[in-house]
Design a protein around this motif. Sequence first.
Motif, PDB file in Angstrom:
ATOM      1  N   THR A   1       0.630  -1.226   0.028  1.00  0.00           N
ATOM      2  CA  THR A   1      -0.096  -0.122   0.137  1.00  0.00           C
ATOM      3  C   THR A   1       0.853   1.240  -0.202  1.00  0.00           C
ATOM      4  N   ARG A   2       0.203   2.334  -0.535  1.00  0.00           N
ATOM      5  CA  ARG A   2       1.070   3.542  -0.542  1.00  0.00           C
ATOM      6  C   ARG A   2       1.754   4.032   0.559  1.00  0.00           C
ATOM      7  N   TRP A   3       0.818   4.190   1.724  1.00  0.00           N
ATOM      8  CA  TRP A   3       1.111   4.622   3.003  1.00  0.00           C
ATOM      9  C   TRP A   3       2.412   3.814   3.493  1.00  0.00           C
ATOM     10  N   LEU A   4       2.179   2.475   3.154  1.00  0.00           N
ATOM     11  CA  LEU A   4       3.401   1.607   3.754  1.00  0.00           C
ATOM     12  C   LEU A   4       4.608   1.772   3.025  1.00  0.00           C
ATOM     13  N   ALA A   5       4.546   1.962   1.710  1.00  0.00           N
ATOM     14  CA  ALA A   5       5.587   2.311   0.966  1.00  0.00           C
ATOM     15  C   ALA A   5       6.400   3.423   1.272  1.00  0.00           C
ATOM     16  N   GLU A   6       5.602   4.656   1.688  1.00  0.00           N
ATOM     17  CA  GLU A   6       6.277   5.765   2.033  1.00  0.00           C
ATOM     18  C   GLU A   6       6.949   5.626   3.493  1.00  0.00           C
ATOM     19  N   ARG A   7       6.590   4.879   4.227  1.00  0.00           N
ATOM     20  CA  ARG A   7       6.835   4.676   5.587  1.00  0.00           C
ATOM     21  C   ARG A   7       8.232   3.803   5.704  1.00  0.00           C
ATOM     22  N   ILE A   8       8.278   2.791   4.482  1.00  0.00           N
ATOM     23  CA  ILE A   8       9.471   1.948   4.393  1.00  0.00           C
ATOM     24  C   ILE A   8      10.546   2.829   3.953  1.00  0.00           C
ATOM     25  N   ASP A   9      10.344   3.753   2.983  1.00  0.00           N
ATOM     26  CA  ASP A   9      11.251   4.514   2.460  1.00  0.00           C
ATOM     27  C   ASP A   9      12.146   5.393   3.585  1.00  0.00           C
ATOM     28  N   LEU A  10      11.102   5.906   4.340  1.00  0.00           N
ATOM     29  CA  LEU A  10      11.889   6.799   5.429  1.00  0.00           C
ATOM     30  C   LEU A  10      12.383   5.923   6.631  1.00  0.00           C
ATOM     31  N   LEU A  11      11.890   4.683   6.975  1.00  0.00           N
ATOM     32  CA  LEU A  11      12.581   3.706   7.902  1.00  0.00           C
ATOM     33  C   LEU A  11      14.012   3.396   7.245  1.00  0.00           C
ATOM     34  N   LEU A  12      14.213   2.901   6.082  1.00  0.00           N
ATOM     35  CA  LEU A  12      15.258   2.410   5.498  1.00  0.00           C
ATOM     36  C   LEU A  12      16.343   3.516   5.573  1.00  0.00           C
ATOM     37  N   GLY A  13      15.879   4.633   5.412  1.00  0.00           N
ATOM     38  CA  GLY A  13      16.740   5.945   5.215  1.00  0.00           C
ATOM     39  C   GLY A  13      17.351   6.121   6.920  1.00  0.00           C
ATOM     40  N   LEU A  14      16.667   5.773   7.858  1.00  0.00           N
ATOM     41  CA  LEU A  14      17.001   5.981   9.254  1.00  0.00           C
ATOM     42  C   LEU A  14      18.034   4.589   9.616  1.00  0.00           C
ATOM     43  N   LEU A  15      17.621   3.496   9.165  1.00  0.00           N
ATOM     44  CA  LEU A  15      18.372   2.117   9.772  1.00  0.00           C
ATOM     45  C   LEU A  15      19.476   2.049   8.710  1.00  0.00           C
ATOM     46  N   ALA A  16      19.699   2.736   7.504  1.00  0.00           N
ATOM     47  CA  ALA A  16      20.995   2.551   6.776  1.00  0.00           C
ATOM     48  C   ALA A  16      22.394   2.722   7.198  1.00  0.00           C
ATOM     49  N   PRO A  17      22.468   4.023   8.112  1.00  0.00           N
ATOM     50  CA  PRO A  17      23.929   4.230   8.512  1.00  0.00           C
ATOM     51  C   PRO A  17      24.044   3.499   9.992  1.00  0.00           C
ATOM     52  N   LEU A  18      23.170   2.866  10.575  1.00  0.00           N
ATOM     53  CA  LEU A  18      23.293   2.330  11.781  1.00  0.00           C
ATOM     54  C   LEU A  18      23.895   0.904  11.536  1.00  0.00           C
ATOM     55  N   GLY A  19      24.627   0.476  12.828  1.00  0.00           N
ATOM     56  CA  GLY A  19      25.325  -0.723  12.733  1.00  0.00           C
ATOM     57  C   GLY A  19      25.381  -1.256  14.226  1.00  0.00           C
ATOM     58  N   HIS A  20      26.318  -2.084  14.551  1.00  0.00           N
ATOM     59  CA  HIS A  20      26.656  -2.720  15.524  1.00  0.00           C
ATOM     60  C   HIS A  20      27.030  -1.670  16.805  1.00  0.00           C
ATOM     61  N   GLY A  21      27.209  -0.721  16.655  1.00  0.00           N
ATOM     62  CA  GLY A  21      27.360   0.322  17.836  1.00  0.00           C
ATOM     63  C   GLY A  21      26.070   1.087  18.197  1.00  0.00           C
ATOM     64  N   GLN A  22      25.119   1.053  17.320  1.00  0.00           N
ATOM     65  CA  GLN A  22      23.865   1.617  17.502  1.00  0.00           C
ATOM     66  C   GLN A  22      22.675   0.720  17.656  1.00  0.00           C
ATOM     67  N   GLU A  23      22.748  -0.359  18.196  1.00  0.00           N
ATOM     68  CA  GLU A  23      21.714  -1.319  18.260  1.00  0.00           C
ATOM     69  C   GLU A  23      20.603  -0.692  19.141  1.00  0.00           C
TER      70      GLU A  23
END
Length: 620
Positions: free
Chosen positions: A13-35
């Motif tokens: 659904t469109r609303w979920l696709a938009e939220r996924i885009d924002l979520l991936l942008g927040l998760l992409a730079p994070l790693g083991h030091g930011q669990e």
Amino acid sequence: MDVEMKGMGRMTTRWLAERIDLLLGLLAPLGHGQEEEMARICAQEIAAWRARPSITKESTLRNPMTDTRNAIRERLEVTAANRWLNPQTQQYEHLALQYMNFTEEEWIRVMGDTQERFQRRLEEQQLLEQPDVLVQQAEALLHGEPWYELALGLAIATGRRSTEILKTAKLYPKTPSTILFEGQLKKRDLLMKPYEIPTLVEADLVLSAWRRLRALVDCSTLELDEVNNRYGSVVRALANERLRGLIPLRSSKEFVTTHLNRCIYGRLCVFYFAPSHVPDITYMATIYGHYWSAGEEEDVQRNYQSTLHYYDYVIGDGHGQVDRRQGIRLGEPGVEILEIFRPKEPRKEKPMAKKRADDQPTMPTKGHSIVRCTPQTRARFVQEERERGFFKDQNGLLSQLLDESILYRQGVQLLQPATEQLGAESFLQTLQALLEPQREQGRLDAQFKERWGISLAEVDALFQMIHDAGHDNPLKYVQEGVSKQDNLKAGAQKRQDHFRKKDFSQMPYSQLKDVRASAAADERIRRAILAIQKHNHRAQPVDRWYINAAVINGLIKTRFPIINAYLQEHQQDIDTHHQHLGIEPRYNRSKLVPVGDMIQIPDLPDQEPSSLPATTTLQD
């Protein structure tokens, strides 16, 4: 608990696709030091889903979780800084998947269904009063020639989705009344081996129709959504046309859909093939492939929640009551119980042979691999287990790998002459060289389809139809047909050019009535109206005619659209004539004889003046 129901073929659904885009942008730079931050973001996202008005119960959270986890897998790169070894798959995954998930208790609630919902479906069940007629319809469709008839027939006879039938499904023979099916949509979370399903008609007919369909329609290069968009609407329209009178609908606005075909298939299979000791919902869940896993490959359970979506129909007894019989065709020649429901034969104990000192164990001891290898090789072996569906059956997998090794060596030996002739350096290069003509054929087919909108297979089917009709050279037949059409068009244009120079107002009516030109038709109408006007001036009021298209057609037999166009252009002059003599439409209703018996159009053009202009030529 790594459980998902991945939605192949389902649009996010469109609303979920938009939220996924924002979520991936927040998760992409994070790693083991930011669990901790990663866990907070994932929990906040799940809470946002729950706060939406459309999320009214636990089961509606399944699709958001599934689509989000799929997006993480597909769009976030796994690196040493963010990877996590999933203990269940022994594969490295993105660390966010550890936190973007439900707990085991939450998954149970999400995958469950309420008693109220099940009760509501039971109360709204519709009666199928003509099950045998539905089966006969499926059989007739499978004997058809057009692809859409084959597709609908297969949907009814096998209960598979249109996209499965056209693209993903693989069908294998099993028994005269069952087949093995592989390629189920919406099941990427669980590696499903081919499983047995009953067919409402003979299995051989189903397999033959499926092969013919795949020869007519090639969807191998299309995405799932493209298959559904291009072909699904055609199948749905045919289903609504052929089955609407056989399948009860809840309202006049509802249509017969392929989902209803799946509902009907399950209910018919219970009626015809289910053993009496197997609950109908268990039988339907099995033949629909409704399973889900709690993480371990062996812990596979039937997903009754999905089956409830296909629980809309029951068989009627012809008197408005439910016919609860099961397996009425069991015992007929070739009709057998599905293997999964047959009584299990007791295993015979083999006598223990005396162990000798040089005997070696054929199976590994508990906790050890069947072969000794490095951790890297072990991980590859486990991955093969999952992909091939052996589920920790190491001996079975190793046996299959050895069989494939033998086949590979035989293939190398058989292709050795071709390898030497082609100068190839390896077995794979030889195969590539031999397969290149087929790839080229595929490229040509794609180009042909892009340019003309049809496949080479469809052209071949057309030529076969022409050949079967008695024409040995289909191409010559088509060329002659095109040439004939061109000649007809050229002849029509030549006649029009000729008639442009004709003065139809001076042509005798005996010649004018046989001329096929629009200007000639206008002149015939003009003379008919003139003859009626003169008759009206001479006749008594009771014998006068109200001029309209029906009266004119009674005189000259010209098509109504041409007459109406002429009348619209000259209506003012005709109305003046009616008003001058006081003629009304009711005058025509009192006539006892046809207009042609009272009025004749003179052969020679009338020289008296008329309010209607004479037609002479066709002007551009």
